[in-house]
Design an enzyme around this catalytic site. Structure first.
Site, mmCIF file in Angstrom:
data_model
loop_
_atom_site.group_PDB
_atom_site.id
_atom_site.type_symbol
_atom_site.label_atom_id
_atom_site.label_comp_id
_atom_site.label_asym_id
_atom_site.label_seq_id
_atom_site.Cartn_x
_atom_site.Cartn_y
_atom_site.Cartn_z
ATOM 1 N N ASP A 131 -37.462 56.120 114.720
ATOM 2 C CA ASP A 131 -37.808 57.107 113.697
ATOM 3 C C ASP A 131 -39.271 56.948 113.312
ATOM 4 O O ASP A 131 -39.686 55.879 112.860
ATOM 5 C CB ASP A 131 -36.898 56.909 112.472
ATOM 6 N N HIS A 138 -45.532 64.091 103.674
ATOM 7 C CA HIS A 138 -44.465 63.166 103.283
ATOM 8 C C HIS A 138 -45.055 61.782 102.978
ATOM 9 O O HIS A 138 -44.763 61.183 101.951
ATOM 10 C CB HIS A 138 -43.406 63.067 104.386
ATOM 11 N N ARG A 147 -47.862 53.974 94.990
ATOM 12 C CA ARG A 147 -49.159 53.287 94.891
ATOM 13 C C ARG A 147 -50.244 54.121 94.235
ATOM 14 O O ARG A 147 -51.375 53.683 94.111
ATOM 15 C CB ARG A 147 -49.641 52.892 96.310
ATOM 16 N N GLU A 204 -33.105 63.312 104.689
ATOM 17 C CA GLU A 204 -34.465 63.495 105.193
ATOM 18 C C GLU A 204 -34.448 64.582 106.260
ATOM 19 O O GLU A 204 -33.711 64.484 107.246
ATOM 20 C CB GLU A 204 -35.034 62.178 105.752
ATOM 21 N N GLU A 206 -35.627 66.255 109.332
ATOM 22 C CA GLU A 206 -36.370 65.797 110.504
ATOM 23 C C GLU A 206 -35.982 66.602 111.747
ATOM 24 O O GLU A 206 -34.950 67.266 111.784
ATOM 25 C CB GLU A 206 -36.065 64.308 110.792
ATOM 26 N N ASP A 238 -31.778 62.196 108.428
ATOM 27 C CA ASP A 238 -31.803 60.732 108.332
ATOM 28 C C ASP A 238 -31.349 60.350 106.917
ATOM 29 O O ASP A 238 -32.172 60.121 106.036
ATOM 30 C CB ASP A 238 -33.231 60.252 108.633
ATOM 31 N N ARG A 242 -31.918 55.282 98.765
ATOM 32 C CA ARG A 242 -33.230 54.863 98.246
ATOM 33 C C ARG A 242 -33.172 53.568 97.441
ATOM 34 O O ARG A 242 -34.118 52.780 97.461
ATOM 35 C CB ARG A 242 -33.823 55.972 97.376
ATOM 36 N N GLN A 245 -32.880 50.754 99.834
ATOM 37 C CA GLN A 245 -34.170 50.655 100.530
ATOM 38 C C GLN A 245 -35.210 49.916 99.685
ATOM 39 O O GLN A 245 -35.918 49.032 100.171
ATOM 40 C CB GLN A 245 -34.670 52.069 100.849
ATOM 41 N N TYR A 249 -36.577 46.563 101.667
ATOM 42 C CA TYR A 249 -37.463 46.992 102.755
ATOM 43 C C TYR A 249 -38.652 46.086 103.009
ATOM 44 O O TYR A 249 -39.253 46.138 104.087
ATOM 45 C CB TYR A 249 -37.912 48.445 102.578
ATOM 46 N N LYS A 258 -30.673 52.835 105.919
ATOM 47 C CA LYS A 258 -30.711 53.953 106.863
ATOM 48 C C LYS A 258 -29.784 53.787 108.067
ATOM 49 O O LYS A 258 -29.754 54.662 108.926
ATOM 50 C CB LYS A 258 -32.155 54.154 107.358
ATOM 51 N N THR A 262 -26.652 58.760 110.635
ATOM 52 C CA THR A 262 -27.731 59.709 110.913
ATOM 53 C C THR A 262 -27.083 60.892 111.619
ATOM 54 O O THR A 262 -26.368 60.699 112.598
ATOM 55 C CB THR A 262 -28.801 59.073 111.832
ATOM 56 N N THR A 355 -39.555 62.472 108.079
ATOM 57 C CA THR A 355 -39.380 63.588 107.152
ATOM 58 C C THR A 355 -40.538 64.579 107.269
ATOM 59 O O THR A 355 -41.705 64.175 107.217
ATOM 60 C CB THR A 355 -39.330 63.063 105.709
ATOM 61 N N GLU A 369 -38.789 63.359 97.158
ATOM 62 C CA GLU A 369 -39.990 64.140 96.868
ATOM 63 C C GLU A 369 -39.675 65.353 95.985
ATOM 64 O O GLU A 369 -40.433 65.670 95.076
ATOM 65 C CB GLU A 369 -40.617 64.630 98.171
#
Ligand code: CA
Length: 420
Positions: A131, A138, A147, A204, A206, A238, A242, A245, A249, A258, A262, A355, A369
């Protein structure tokens, strides 16, 4: 632009599956084993029946029959000359003016099934699944959330197509229910993690492409030859947890967030059918290394749409409209990068886009998002609101390229959430 091709089979102008498309898939009729077919209008054409009747002699398919297989892998390994030959044979055989199949009632009866009367399976045995993370918007949105806008895009992002190796065994065809995963999560203000069902289940939006002929271990695929190894594309969801994750992660990337499921659409739209919808890859700054540059590199103009229907809604609501053109890194760049260190790809491997979000708020390809991590819940027309997906919610992605009076479509990939 040419006018739509005409078949002796009646096909509505808004159908995803006109004669220009002919996507390949694996279907199971209610009276027999799974085998390979192509979609045409509301029908499936059984390629095993045509193969047995000798229509593909001289197409370079090899000694043994391959369309009775329950997966496309043998056909995938043959490469574009054979794919194109089969496509030509089918477009001729199905054309309005060709009598061979049109006027043979017995053969027609055996060769055609109604799509509504068959079960679609995975199109291939997917050995490996990767992936990517190739939509700038995205990456920017997610980076901004975590961030801030100044540091949203990581220093490596514009130098190489970022990806992780995913889990192939939990890829399922459209329509399969999706069980909410359990796992470890940790709220920001908690001192210790908790265990239980995910409370932040996401989708997601995709696309993904299936690999044809392999490359040898240690022998990279040069970008100029990348498309020789790409058979066709599917839509992909996908599914992502969250909260799992966020806790798991770092430092190695997504794992259980994930790998629980899928979903992909069952019909593989060939790169040949999408040829008229190629658009030049926009200029990239900084200019990538030469192993990522090809003269005629392209993105594809495919409209993408996401619909959500909760248990209490009587009709689905469109929650996102995006386009495959919103990808920064092309498929050829993804494939060239994947193999540049010597990694061998195999027929049936699946490489996904990541995504696909666009610049507009309405073109965001995930709940993360769309709701900005839950801060702005989605308001649905029946008064319900959603931060994340809830049990009973059905999420459907559809996609198509718009031709002049016809569509080359993917159908859809759909899945309903069931409780943990
Ligand atoms: Ca993804």
């Amino acid at each position: 632009m040419s006018t739509p091709l005409r078949s002796f089979i009646e096909i509505a102008p808004e159908s995803h599956f006109p004669l220009e498309n002919l996507p390949f898939g694996v279907f199971r009729p209610n009276d027999g084993p799974a085998r390979i077919g192509v979609a045409l209008g509301e029908l499936v054409l059984d390629l095993a029946v045509l193969e047995e009747a000798g229509f593909f002699r001289g197409a370079g398919l090899g000694e043994r029959p391959i369309f009775g297989d329950a997966a496309l892998n043998a056909f995938l390994s043959l490469g574009r000359p054979a794919w194109r030959k089969v496509r030509e044979i089918l477009q001729h055989l199905l054309a309005a003016e060709t009598a061979t199949l049109r006027d043979d009632d017995g053969l027609r009866k055996r060769a055609f099934h109604r799509q509504s009367a068959v079960t679609m399976e995975l199109p291939a045995r997917i050995g490996d699944y990767t992936d990517f993370y190739s939509s700038y918007h995205h990456a920017f949105n997610v980076g901004t959330m975590f961030r801030g806008p100044e540091n949203a895009i990581m220093p490596n992002w514009k130098w190489l197509p970022i990806a992780y190796h995913g889990r192939a065994s939990s890829i399922v065809p459209s329509g399969r229910e999706v069980r909410r995963p359990r796992g470890q999560t940790k709220a920001p203000d908690a001192t210790e993690p908790a265990f239980g069902p995910s409370k932040a289940l996401d989708f997601e939006l995709e696309t993904a492409f299936l690999i044809g002929p392999p490359n040898e271990l240690g022998e990279p695929i040069p970008i100029e030859r990348a498309t020789d190894h790409i058979f066709g594309l599917v839509l992909m969801n996908d599914w992502s947890a969250r909260d799992i994750q966020t806790w798991e992660y770092q430092p190695l990337g997504p794992f259980l967030a994930k790998n629980f499921c899928t979903s992909i659409s069952p019909w593989v739209v060939t790169l040949d059918a999408l040829q008229p919808f190629r658009r030049p890859l926009p200029a990239q700054e900084p200019e990538p290394f030469s192993y990522l540059r090809a003269p005629n590199d392209f993105v594809i103009d495919v409209k993408l749409e996401v619909q959500l229907q909760t248990e209490r809604m009587s009709a689905p609501q469109i929650i996102s409209r995006s386009n495959m053109r919103n990808l920064y890194w092309s498929m050829a760049q993804q494939l060239a990068h994947h193999t540049v260190g010597g990694c061998n790809l195999q027929p049936g491997d699946l490489l996904a886009s990541g995504t696909i979000s666009g610049p507009e708020e309405s073109a965001r390809g995930s709940m993360l998002e769309l709701t900005w991590r839950g801060a702005n819940p989605l308001q649905l027309p029946n008064g319900e609101a959603r931060k994340w997906l809830e049990d009973g919610d059905c999420l459907t992605i559809s996609g198509w390229a718009e031709g002049n009076g016809y569509r080359v479509g993917f159908g859809e990939v759909s899945g309903r959430i069931i409780p943990a």
